[in-house]
Design an enzyme around this catalytic site. Structure first.
Site, mmCIF file in Angstrom:
data_model
loop_
_atom_site.group_PDB
_atom_site.id
_atom_site.type_symbol
_atom_site.label_atom_id
_atom_site.label_comp_id
_atom_site.label_asym_id
_atom_site.label_seq_id
_atom_site.Cartn_x
_atom_site.Cartn_y
_atom_site.Cartn_z
ATOM 1 N N GLY A 14 -2.894 -5.231 -2.273
ATOM 2 C CA GLY A 14 -2.381 -4.963 -0.938
ATOM 3 C C GLY A 14 -1.715 -5.921 0.005
ATOM 4 C CG ASN A 16 4.158 -4.187 -0.273
ATOM 5 O OD1 ASN A 16 5.192 -4.703 0.223
ATOM 6 N ND2 ASN A 16 4.063 -4.448 -1.583
ATOM 7 C CE LYS A 66 -1.768 15.757 -6.725
ATOM 8 N NZ LYS A 66 -1.484 14.472 -6.812
ATOM 9 N NE ARG A 92 -6.184 8.986 -6.518
ATOM 10 C CZ ARG A 92 -6.649 9.449 -7.582
ATOM 11 N NH1 ARG A 92 -6.261 10.079 -8.603
ATOM 12 N NH2 ARG A 92 -7.788 8.474 -8.158
ATOM 13 C CG LEU A 93 3.385 11.529 -8.328
ATOM 14 C CD1 LEU A 93 3.850 12.731 -9.378
ATOM 15 C CD2 LEU A 93 4.676 11.076 -7.612
ATOM 16 C CG HIS A 116 9.759 1.800 -6.944
ATOM 17 N ND1 HIS A 116 8.638 2.258 -7.786
ATOM 18 C CD2 HIS A 116 10.852 1.611 -7.884
ATOM 19 C CE1 HIS A 116 9.080 2.058 -9.018
ATOM 20 N NE2 HIS A 116 10.222 1.831 -9.038
HETATM 21 C C1 GRF Z 1 4.281 -3.197 -5.138
HETATM 22 O O1 GRF Z 1 5.225 -3.801 -6.172
HETATM 23 C C2 GRF Z 1 4.877 -2.145 -4.793
HETATM 24 O O2 GRF Z 1 6.308 -1.951 -4.606
HETATM 25 C C3 GRF Z 1 4.414 -0.809 -5.852
HETATM 26 O O3 GRF Z 1 3.092 -1.462 -6.188
HETATM 27 C C4 GRF Z 1 3.086 -2.714 -5.768
HETATM 28 C C5 GRF Z 1 1.911 -2.868 -4.874
HETATM 29 O O4 GRF Z 1 1.465 -4.190 -4.565
HETATM 30 N N1 GRF Z 1 4.706 0.526 -5.688
HETATM 31 P P1 GRF Z 1 0.334 -4.815 -3.429
HETATM 32 O O5 GRF Z 1 -0.715 -3.949 -3.715
HETATM 33 O O6 GRF Z 1 1.151 -4.350 -1.987
HETATM 34 O O7 GRF Z 1 0.408 -6.231 -3.699
#
Ligand code: GRF
Length: 206
Positions: A14, A16, A66, A92-93, A116
């Site tokens: 988490g 981000n 799903k 998950r997609l 990403h």
């Molecule tokens: C990040 O590198 C993001 O780009 C990828 O999954 C990771 C998640 O990291 N999609 P965090 O849980 O936000 O630390």
């Protein structure tokens, strides 16, 4: 005009999600509202971190298929009248029908984004940082993109590159990605708050 309502979906640590929550706190009041963090993993690190920041957390583990899982999430999104979904390490997609249902509440506009750790279309999917390192890729980076039904294939919004110093260990190389991710996502949140990126607000009966 009310605050733009955002749901963050996360399955992991988490960082981000935390960067977005922090950025939302720094922005002028009533522009954006992080309505909740949703996790599909009952033990995800993001859960306690978001709660500590006073943000509502909803855990929706995938116990059934799903389709049922996504229907439950759609009910939650509808109940909270969410405008944007920010995927932040959500593993998950999302199905085409989920995306279509969500877009229908926003005049057909796809207001789902993902961060990403590669310069897409290079290195989609998992372990992108590691794969780029093992390939000795001289430049990689981070991509913020709209989400479609593919794996990291949606329209690109922002990209920022990270240049590899040949003497970098994997740890040194990998550490740079998170800070770039947090900056890019924060900038995008700001753009939404200040309407540089327009929001089509949730509409109950499209
Ligand atoms: C990040 O590198 C993001 O780009 C990828 O999954 C990771 C998640 O990291 N999609 P965090 O849980 O936000 O630390």
């Amino acid at each position: 005009m009310r605050s733009v309502r955002i749901a963050i979906f996360a399955s992991g640590k988490g960082s981000n999600a935390m960067a977005l929550i922090q950025k939302a706190k720094e922005l002028p009041k009533n522009l954006v509202d992080i309505s909740f963090v949703l996790s599909d993993q009952a033990e995800a690190g993001v859960i306690e971190k978001a709660k500590d920041q006073g943000v509502k957390v909803l855990t929706v583990p995938r116990i059934t298929g799903k389709r049922d899982h996504e229907e439950e999430i759609l009910r939650i999104l509808q109940a909270h009248q969410i405008d944007w979904i920010f995927l932040a390490g959500y593993m998950r997609l999302l199905s085409p029908s989920f995306l279509k249902n969500f877009a229908a509440w926003h005049g057909g506009s796809s207001q789902v984004v993902n961060i990403h750790p590669s310069l897409l279309p290079a290195y989609p999917g998992v372990d992108s940082i590691k794969r780029a390192y093992e390939d000795q890729t001289p430049i990689s980076g981070v991509t913020l993109h709209y989400v479609d039904e593919g794996m990291d294939t949606g329209k690109i919004i922002h990209q920022d590159s990270i240049v590899r110093n040949p003497s970098d260990s994997f740890e040194v190389w990998a550490a740079q990605f998170h800070s770039v991710e947090h900056r890019l996502y924060g900038t995008f949140l700001e753009e939404i708050a200040h309407k540089k990126v327009p929001t089509v607000y949730f509409e109950e009966n499209p």
